[in-house]
Design a protein around this motif. Sequence first.
Motif, PDB file in Angstrom:
ATOM      1  N   VAL A 161       0.837  -1.192   0.000  1.00  0.00           N
ATOM      2  CA  VAL A 161       0.000   0.000   0.000  1.00  0.00           C
ATOM      3  C   VAL A 161       0.878   1.250   0.000  1.00  0.00           C
ATOM      4  N   ALA A 162       2.027   1.137  -0.616  1.00  0.00           N
ATOM      5  CA  ALA A 162       2.979   2.251  -0.627  1.00  0.00           C
ATOM      6  C   ALA A 162       2.330   3.506  -1.175  1.00  0.00           C
ATOM      7  N   GLY A 163       2.630   4.568  -0.547  1.00  0.00           N
ATOM      8  CA  GLY A 163       2.098   5.856  -0.947  1.00  0.00           C
ATOM      9  C   GLY A 163       2.605   6.900   0.021  1.00  0.00           C
ATOM     10  N   ALA A 164       2.072   8.078  -0.095  1.00  0.00           N
ATOM     11  CA  ALA A 164       2.521   9.175   0.758  1.00  0.00           C
ATOM     12  C   ALA A 164       2.302   8.882   2.231  1.00  0.00           C
ATOM     13  N   SER A 165       1.249   8.133   2.559  1.00  0.00           N
ATOM     14  CA  SER A 165       0.961   7.878   3.969  1.00  0.00           C
ATOM     15  C   SER A 165       1.857   6.794   4.549  1.00  0.00           C
ATOM     16  N   GLY A 166       2.509   5.989   3.747  1.00  0.00           N
ATOM     17  CA  GLY A 166       3.339   4.890   4.237  1.00  0.00           C
ATOM     18  C   GLY A 166       4.421   5.346   5.183  1.00  0.00           C
ATOM     19  N   ALA A 167       5.168   6.377   4.831  1.00  0.00           N
ATOM     20  CA  ALA A 167       6.245   6.865   5.678  1.00  0.00           C
ATOM     21  C   ALA A 167       5.694   7.433   6.977  1.00  0.00           C
ATOM     22  N   GLN A 168       4.582   8.115   6.899  1.00  0.00           N
ATOM     23  CA  GLN A 168       3.975   8.686   8.088  1.00  0.00           C
ATOM     24  C   GLN A 168       3.532   7.587   9.038  1.00  0.00           C
ATOM     25  N   GLU A 169       2.927   6.516   8.529  1.00  0.00           N
ATOM     26  CA  GLU A 169       2.451   5.429   9.360  1.00  0.00           C
ATOM     27  C   GLU A 169       3.602   4.702  10.033  1.00  0.00           C
ATOM     28  N   MET A 170       4.742   4.571   9.355  1.00  0.00           N
ATOM     29  CA  MET A 170       5.883   3.864   9.910  1.00  0.00           C
ATOM     30  C   MET A 170       6.450   4.583  11.127  1.00  0.00           C
ATOM     31  N   SER A 171       6.278   5.897  11.234  1.00  0.00           N
ATOM     32  CA  SER A 171       6.867   6.651  12.324  1.00  0.00           C
ATOM     33  C   SER A 171       5.921   6.823  13.507  1.00  0.00           C
ATOM     34  N   ALA A 172       4.756   6.208  13.479  1.00  0.00           N
ATOM     35  CA  ALA A 172       3.781   6.366  14.553  1.00  0.00           C
ATOM     36  C   ALA A 172       4.283   5.748  15.850  1.00  0.00           C
ATOM     37  N   ALA A 229     -11.856 -17.588  16.392  1.00  0.00           N
ATOM     38  CA  ALA A 229     -12.005 -17.095  15.017  1.00  0.00           C
ATOM     39  C   ALA A 229     -13.444 -16.658  14.789  1.00  0.00           C
ATOM     40  N   GLY A 230     -13.592 -15.488  14.202  1.00  0.00           N
ATOM     41  CA  GLY A 230     -14.909 -14.934  13.908  1.00  0.00           C
ATOM     42  C   GLY A 230     -15.392 -13.919  14.935  1.00  0.00           C
ATOM     43  N   ASP A 231     -14.771 -13.890  16.121  1.00  0.00           N
ATOM     44  CA  ASP A 231     -15.160 -12.900  17.130  1.00  0.00           C
ATOM     45  C   ASP A 231     -14.819 -11.496  16.637  1.00  0.00           C
ATOM     46  N   VAL A 232     -15.686 -10.548  16.952  1.00  0.00           N
ATOM     47  CA  VAL A 232     -15.445  -9.139  16.628  1.00  0.00           C
ATOM     48  C   VAL A 232     -14.883  -8.482  17.881  1.00  0.00           C
ATOM     49  N   VAL A 233     -13.799  -7.725  17.711  1.00  0.00           N
ATOM     50  CA  VAL A 233     -13.113  -7.129  18.862  1.00  0.00           C
ATOM     51  C   VAL A 233     -12.751  -5.668  18.622  1.00  0.00           C
ATOM     52  N   ASP A 234     -12.654  -4.944  19.720  1.00  0.00           N
ATOM     53  CA  ASP A 234     -11.998  -3.647  19.756  1.00  0.00           C
ATOM     54  C   ASP A 234     -10.684  -3.899  20.466  1.00  0.00           C
ATOM     55  N   PHE A 235      -9.622  -3.238  20.038  1.00  0.00           N
ATOM     56  CA  PHE A 235      -8.323  -3.494  20.648  1.00  0.00           C
ATOM     57  C   PHE A 235      -7.495  -2.221  20.701  1.00  0.00           C
ATOM     58  N   LYS A 236      -6.487  -2.279  21.538  1.00  0.00           N
ATOM     59  CA  LYS A 236      -5.504  -1.198  21.630  1.00  0.00           C
ATOM     60  C   LYS A 236      -4.148  -1.817  21.309  1.00  0.00           C
ATOM     61  N   ILE A 237      -3.360  -1.076  20.515  1.00  0.00           N
ATOM     62  CA  ILE A 237      -2.070  -1.582  20.081  1.00  0.00           C
ATOM     63  C   ILE A 237      -0.976  -0.555  20.345  1.00  0.00           C
ATOM     64  N   ASP A 238       0.153  -1.049  20.842  1.00  0.00           N
ATOM     65  CA  ASP A 238       1.342  -0.228  21.038  1.00  0.00           C
ATOM     66  C   ASP A 238       2.042  -0.143  19.684  1.00  0.00           C
ATOM     67  N   ALA A 239       2.033   1.026  19.083  1.00  0.00           N
ATOM     68  CA  ALA A 239       2.553   1.197  17.723  1.00  0.00           C
ATOM     69  C   ALA A 239       4.051   0.952  17.626  1.00  0.00           C
ATOM     70  N   GLU A 240       4.783   1.214  18.672  1.00  0.00           N
ATOM     71  CA  GLU A 240       6.228   1.025  18.630  1.00  0.00           C
ATOM     72  C   GLU A 240       6.611  -0.451  18.636  1.00  0.00           C
ATOM     73  N   LYS A 241       5.847  -1.254  19.377  1.00  0.00           N
ATOM     74  CA  LYS A 241       6.155  -2.682  19.527  1.00  0.00           C
ATOM     75  C   LYS A 241       5.259  -3.578  18.683  1.00  0.00           C
TER      76      LYS A 241
END
Length: 103
Positions: free
Chosen positions: A16-27, A78-90
């Motif tokens: 999905v390379a594009g302008a947003s790719g670099a920005q997302e990598m630094s989150a 498998a199949g469960d719908v979830v909300d989650f929180k993710i540590d972007a650095e790890k």
Amino acid sequence: MRTFARLAFALALGLVAGASGAQEMSATGIFSGHGVVKAVAPGTGWLTLDHDAIKGFMCAMEMMFQVKSVDLSKDLHAGDVVDFKIDAEKYTIVDVKLVAHAN
């Protein structure tokens, strides 16, 4: 497994390379996501999620994630719908809330 997850993430961003790719990598920080559990790895608790876009972090995709604690995924299937929180650095899921059980 950690190497596999990072490789999968890098490949997904490449697709999905594009302008947003670099920005997302630094989150950094904790981000909220929503998705469907595709698999739970026995013993490790790693989750494969088909998730919506995580604003400011990554595009919608299916990806395997490490969990902070095996307890976070022990009751998920498998199949469960979830909300989650993710540590972007790890790239680690730090919290999961079941929204709906699999049909």
